[in-house]
Design a protein around this motif. Structure first.
Motif, PDB file in Angstrom:
ATOM      1  N   ALA A  99     -19.746 -26.494 -15.947  1.00 38.38           N
ATOM      2  CA  ALA A  99     -19.115 -25.185 -15.797  1.00 38.38           C
ATOM      3  C   ALA A  99     -19.620 -24.573 -14.500  1.00 38.38           C
ATOM      4  CB  ALA A  99     -19.469 -24.285 -16.975  1.00 38.38           C
ATOM      5  N   TYR A 100     -18.724 -24.077 -13.677  1.00 36.49           N
ATOM      6  CA  TYR A 100     -19.122 -23.463 -12.408  1.00 36.49           C
ATOM      7  C   TYR A 100     -19.066 -21.942 -12.526  1.00 36.49           C
ATOM      8  CZ  TYR A 100     -19.884 -23.354  -7.328  1.00 36.49           C
ATOM      9  OH  TYR A 100     -20.411 -23.160  -6.082  1.00 36.49           O
ATOM     10  N   ASN A 101     -20.247 -21.354 -12.585  1.00 34.31           N
ATOM     11  CA  ASN A 101     -20.409 -19.901 -12.609  1.00 34.31           C
ATOM     12  C   ASN A 101     -20.268 -19.416 -11.155  1.00 34.31           C
ATOM     13  OD1 ASN A 101     -23.409 -17.856 -13.069  1.00 34.31           O
ATOM     14  ND2 ASN A 101     -21.302 -17.282 -13.461  1.00 34.31           N
ATOM     15  N   VAL A 151     -15.030 -27.281 -15.247  1.00 34.86           N
ATOM     16  CA  VAL A 151     -14.159 -26.129 -15.456  1.00 34.86           C
ATOM     17  C   VAL A 151     -14.664 -25.029 -14.530  1.00 34.86           C
ATOM     18  CG1 VAL A 151     -13.374 -24.381 -17.106  1.00 34.86           C
ATOM     19  CG2 VAL A 151     -13.726 -26.756 -17.862  1.00 34.86           C
ATOM     20  N   LYS A 152     -13.748 -24.372 -13.824  1.00 33.70           N
ATOM     21  CA  LYS A 152     -14.136 -23.393 -12.822  1.00 33.70           C
ATOM     22  C   LYS A 152     -13.045 -22.342 -12.667  1.00 33.70           C
ATOM     23  CE  LYS A 152     -14.893 -23.022  -7.931  1.00 33.70           C
ATOM     24  NZ  LYS A 152     -14.610 -23.581  -6.656  1.00 33.70           N
ATOM     25  N   PRO A 153     -13.366 -21.043 -12.672  1.00 32.90           N
ATOM     26  CA  PRO A 153     -14.667 -20.427 -12.961  1.00 32.90           C
ATOM     27  C   PRO A 153     -15.107 -20.664 -14.418  1.00 32.90           C
ATOM     28  CG  PRO A 153     -13.161 -18.844 -11.926  1.00 32.90           C
ATOM     29  CD  PRO A 153     -12.355 -20.043 -12.314  1.00 32.90           C
ATOM     30  N   LEU A 157     -11.603 -29.692   2.230  1.00 32.36           N
ATOM     31  CA  LEU A 157     -11.427 -29.456   3.662  1.00 32.36           C
ATOM     32  C   LEU A 157     -11.459 -27.976   4.052  1.00 32.36           C
ATOM     33  CD1 LEU A 157      -8.553 -32.018   4.375  1.00 32.36           C
ATOM     34  CD2 LEU A 157     -11.025 -32.349   4.653  1.00 32.36           C
ATOM     35  N   CYS A 158     -11.400 -27.058   3.089  1.00 32.04           N
ATOM     36  CA  CYS A 158     -11.128 -25.651   3.426  1.00 32.04           C
ATOM     37  C   CYS A 158     -12.164 -24.995   4.344  1.00 32.04           C
ATOM     38  CB  CYS A 158     -10.893 -24.818   2.178  1.00 32.04           C
ATOM     39  SG  CYS A 158     -12.211 -24.910   0.964  1.00 32.04           S
ATOM     40  N   ALA A 159     -13.424 -25.431   4.283  1.00 34.48           N
ATOM     41  CA  ALA A 159     -14.418 -24.842   5.181  1.00 34.48           C
ATOM     42  C   ALA A 159     -14.321 -25.466   6.582  1.00 34.48           C
ATOM     43  CB  ALA A 159     -15.822 -25.036   4.622  1.00 34.48           C
ATOM     44  N   TYR A 172      -1.853 -25.421  -5.379  1.00 36.48           N
ATOM     45  CA  TYR A 172      -2.731 -26.527  -5.816  1.00 36.48           C
ATOM     46  C   TYR A 172      -3.724 -26.128  -6.902  1.00 36.48           C
ATOM     47  CZ  TYR A 172      -4.889 -24.893  -1.323  1.00 36.48           C
ATOM     48  OH  TYR A 172      -5.375 -24.160  -0.274  1.00 36.48           O
ATOM     49  N   GLN A 173      -4.242 -24.896  -6.875  1.00 34.39           N
ATOM     50  CA  GLN A 173      -5.144 -24.486  -7.961  1.00 34.39           C
ATOM     51  C   GLN A 173      -4.312 -23.993  -9.153  1.00 34.39           C
ATOM     52  OE1 GLN A 173      -7.847 -21.686  -6.117  1.00 34.39           O
ATOM     53  NE2 GLN A 173      -8.829 -23.295  -4.906  1.00 34.39           N
ATOM     54  N   MET A 174      -4.927 -24.001 -10.335  1.00 30.02           N
ATOM     55  CA  MET A 174      -4.158 -23.769 -11.565  1.00 30.02           C
ATOM     56  C   MET A 174      -3.898 -22.305 -11.889  1.00 30.02           C
ATOM     57  SD  MET A 174      -5.631 -26.528 -14.255  1.00 30.02           S
ATOM     58  CE  MET A 174      -5.069 -25.397 -15.489  1.00 30.02           C
ATOM     59  N   PRO A 183     -16.420 -13.842  -2.777  1.00 29.03           N
ATOM     60  CA  PRO A 183     -17.656 -13.855  -1.984  1.00 29.03           C
ATOM     61  C   PRO A 183     -17.946 -15.210  -1.345  1.00 29.03           C
ATOM     62  CG  PRO A 183     -18.002 -12.779  -4.107  1.00 29.03           C
ATOM     63  CD  PRO A 183     -16.642 -13.407  -4.171  1.00 29.03           C
ATOM     64  N   PHE A 184     -17.591 -16.305  -2.036  1.00 25.63           N
ATOM     65  CA  PHE A 184     -17.797 -17.656  -1.501  1.00 25.63           C
ATOM     66  C   PHE A 184     -16.954 -17.895  -0.245  1.00 25.63           C
ATOM     67  CE2 PHE A 184     -16.372 -22.006  -1.070  1.00 25.63           C
ATOM     68  CZ  PHE A 184     -17.501 -22.771  -1.275  1.00 25.63           C
ATOM     69  N   ARG A 185     -15.684 -17.482  -0.309  1.00 29.24           N
ATOM     70  CA  ARG A 185     -14.807 -17.706   0.849  1.00 29.24           C
ATOM     71  C   ARG A 185     -15.312 -16.958   2.066  1.00 29.24           C
ATOM     72  NH1 ARG A 185      -8.894 -17.656  -2.117  1.00 29.24           N
ATOM     73  NH2 ARG A 185      -9.366 -19.420  -3.471  1.00 29.24           N
ATOM     74  N   ASP A 196      -1.642 -18.427  -0.206  1.00 32.74           N
ATOM     75  CA  ASP A 196      -2.751 -18.493  -1.161  1.00 32.74           C
ATOM     76  C   ASP A 196      -2.895 -19.945  -1.634  1.00 32.74           C
ATOM     77  OD1 ASP A 196      -0.753 -19.006  -3.104  1.00 32.74           O
ATOM     78  OD2 ASP A 196      -0.421 -16.845  -3.303  1.00 32.74           O
ATOM     79  N   ARG A 197      -3.747 -20.167  -2.640  1.00 35.64           N
ATOM     80  CA  ARG A 197      -4.010 -21.536  -3.090  1.00 35.64           C
ATOM     81  C   ARG A 197      -3.241 -21.890  -4.377  1.00 35.64           C
ATOM     82  NH1 ARG A 197      -8.006 -22.295   0.582  1.00 35.64           N
ATOM     83  NH2 ARG A 197     -10.055 -21.298   0.388  1.00 35.64           N
ATOM     84  N   LYS A 198      -2.211 -21.099  -4.682  1.00 35.44           N
ATOM     85  CA  LYS A 198      -1.543 -21.291  -5.976  1.00 35.44           C
ATOM     86  C   LYS A 198      -0.682 -22.544  -6.066  1.00 35.44           C
ATOM     87  CE  LYS A 198      -1.672 -16.419  -7.142  1.00 35.44           C
ATOM     88  NZ  LYS A 198      -0.952 -15.152  -7.106  1.00 35.44           N
ATOM     89  N   HIS A 241      -7.000 -23.729   4.451  1.00 38.15           N
ATOM     90  CA  HIS A 241      -6.478 -24.344   3.225  1.00 38.15           C
ATOM     91  C   HIS A 241      -7.266 -25.609   2.892  1.00 38.15           C
ATOM     92  CE1 HIS A 241      -3.215 -21.920   1.715  1.00 38.15           C
ATOM     93  NE2 HIS A 241      -2.833 -21.664   2.957  1.00 38.15           N
ATOM     94  N   CYS A 242      -7.133 -26.043   1.633  1.00 37.45           N
ATOM     95  CA  CYS A 242      -7.898 -27.196   1.147  1.00 37.45           C
ATOM     96  C   CYS A 242      -7.241 -28.530   1.518  1.00 37.45           C
ATOM     97  CB  CYS A 242      -8.078 -27.102  -0.367  1.00 37.45           C
ATOM     98  SG  CYS A 242      -8.923 -25.589  -0.882  1.00 37.45           S
ATOM     99  N   GLY A 243      -6.095 -28.465   2.190  1.00 46.20           N
ATOM    100  CA  GLY A 243      -5.425 -29.699   2.576  1.00 46.20           C
ATOM    101  C   GLY A 243      -4.787 -29.557   3.939  1.00 46.20           C
TER     102      GLY A 243
END
Ligand code: PBG
Ligand code: ZN
Length: 323
Positions: A270-272, A247-249, A121-123, A220-222, A203-205, A216-218, A129-131
């Motif tokens: 793998a997400y580069n 796995v990302k990054p 959902l973040c975009a 939910y993200q690891m 850069p993506f955000r 921040d996203r901490k 946020h992603c939720g």
């Protein structure tokens, strides 16, 4: 004087000898190419933070998809921008979102190309946020329901793979149930399973305007220090129905890619990510490293670490060099 009896250099004497004993080779078929799609027509706007990446409207996304397929790359993954952002990210499940339109156009133009869509959902949320947020917290289960709606909209438009990137607990299971209830049993799920709270998404955000307005996203993200937790996340996603795990990054997490490949039986992606992409571009632009050699060496490292699928903004460039 003691001279060696064993001489590994024998197998490095010529380029043909080296070719003969080469253990890992990149192939365009290993790659997946990300596309950023936006509402509107005839749009191809360069993304300032990401070299050679564009915001594309649906018909231009289809043109790009044709090129990708011609290069032997089997798949694209779509990231969408909405018309408007709101607190729940309702643009995400609109039947005529940029993603939905782009899937249809791509499928008309190149039916055989595998089309994956990022589901998050973040975009689409105004807070980035992603939720969904309730009482200042990201509400896990309500977010899962909305992700299910988003996934369903993408699959109805023709997506082959749904790729949830939000890191809510249980979202893979919810999405699988929603799809199966509609008899959409052939759609695969590629879960962003071990997704770390990383500085490399910068850069993506910028590209999708999803920098969180607060916090921040901490939650939910690891945490970057954890690897057992990554295996747990992957195992849970597989139990919930993930067909491919990610796995990302990639570059800072090669050990996690290897562990995942050794521990599980599903394909590992793998997400580069964008920051890794721009870090290499910046070093090459500054004349510090050889662009082609450094890019190919980096992509090869993902494969050697155990990645079956490499998602990278370098996919087209790399496929051109490989042909
Ligand atoms: C959305 C999403 C992100 C990326 C892929 N999907 C950003 C984030 O989680 O902040 C990152 C991709 C990249 O940096 O190339 N959840
Ligand atoms: Zn997100």
């Amino acid at each position: 004087m003691v001279y060696p009896e064993t001489r590994p250099r024998r197998l490095r004497t010529s380029s043909t000898m080296r070719k003969l004993v080469c253990e890992t080779r990149l192939n365009p078929a290993d790659l997946m190419y990300p596309l950023f799609v936006c509402p509107g027509r005839e749009i191809k706007d360069p993304i300032g933070s990401m070299t050679d990446c564009f915001h594309l409207s649906a018909e231009n996304a289809a043109n790009e998809a044709k090129e990708v397929a011609k290069l032997g790359i089997p798949a694209v993954i779509l990231f969408g921008l909405p018309e408007h952002k709101d607190p729940t990210g309702s643009g995400a499940w609109s039947p005529d979102s940029a993603v939905a339109e782009s899937i249809k156009r791509i499928k008309e133009a190149v039916p055989e190309l595998v089309v994956a869509t990022d589901v998050c959902l973040c975009a689409y949320t105004d807070h980035g946020h992603c939720g969904v947020i309730e009482n200042g917290r990201i509400e896990n289960d309500k977010t899962c329901d909305l992700l299910g709606k988003m996934a369903l909209a993408h699959v109805r438009a023709g997506a082959d793979i749904i790729a949830p990137s939000d890191m809510m607990d249980g979202r893979v299971g919810v999405i699988r149930k929603v799809l199966d209830a509609e008899q959409l049993v052939d759609t695969a799920i590629m879960a962003y399973s071990a997704k770390y709270a990383s500085a490399y998404y910068g850069p993506f955000r910028d590209a999708v305007h999803s920098i969180p307005s607060e916090g921040d996203r901490k939650s939910y993200q690891m945490d970057p220090g954890n690897s057992k937790e990554a295996m747990r996340e992957i195992r849970l996603d597989i139990e919930e129905g993930a067909d491919i795990v990610m796995v990302k990054p990639a570059l800072a997490y090669l050990d996690i890619i290897r562990m995942a490949q050794d521990a599980f039986e599903v394909p590992v992606a793998a997400y580069n990510v964008s920051g890794e992409y721009m870090m290499l571009n910046a070093a090459a632009d500054a004349g510090l490293i050889d662009r082609e050699q450094a890019i190919m060496e980096t992509l090869l490292s993902f494969k050697r670490a155990g990645a079956d699928i490499i998602i990278t903004y370098f996919a087209k460039t790399a496929a051109q060099w490989l042909s």
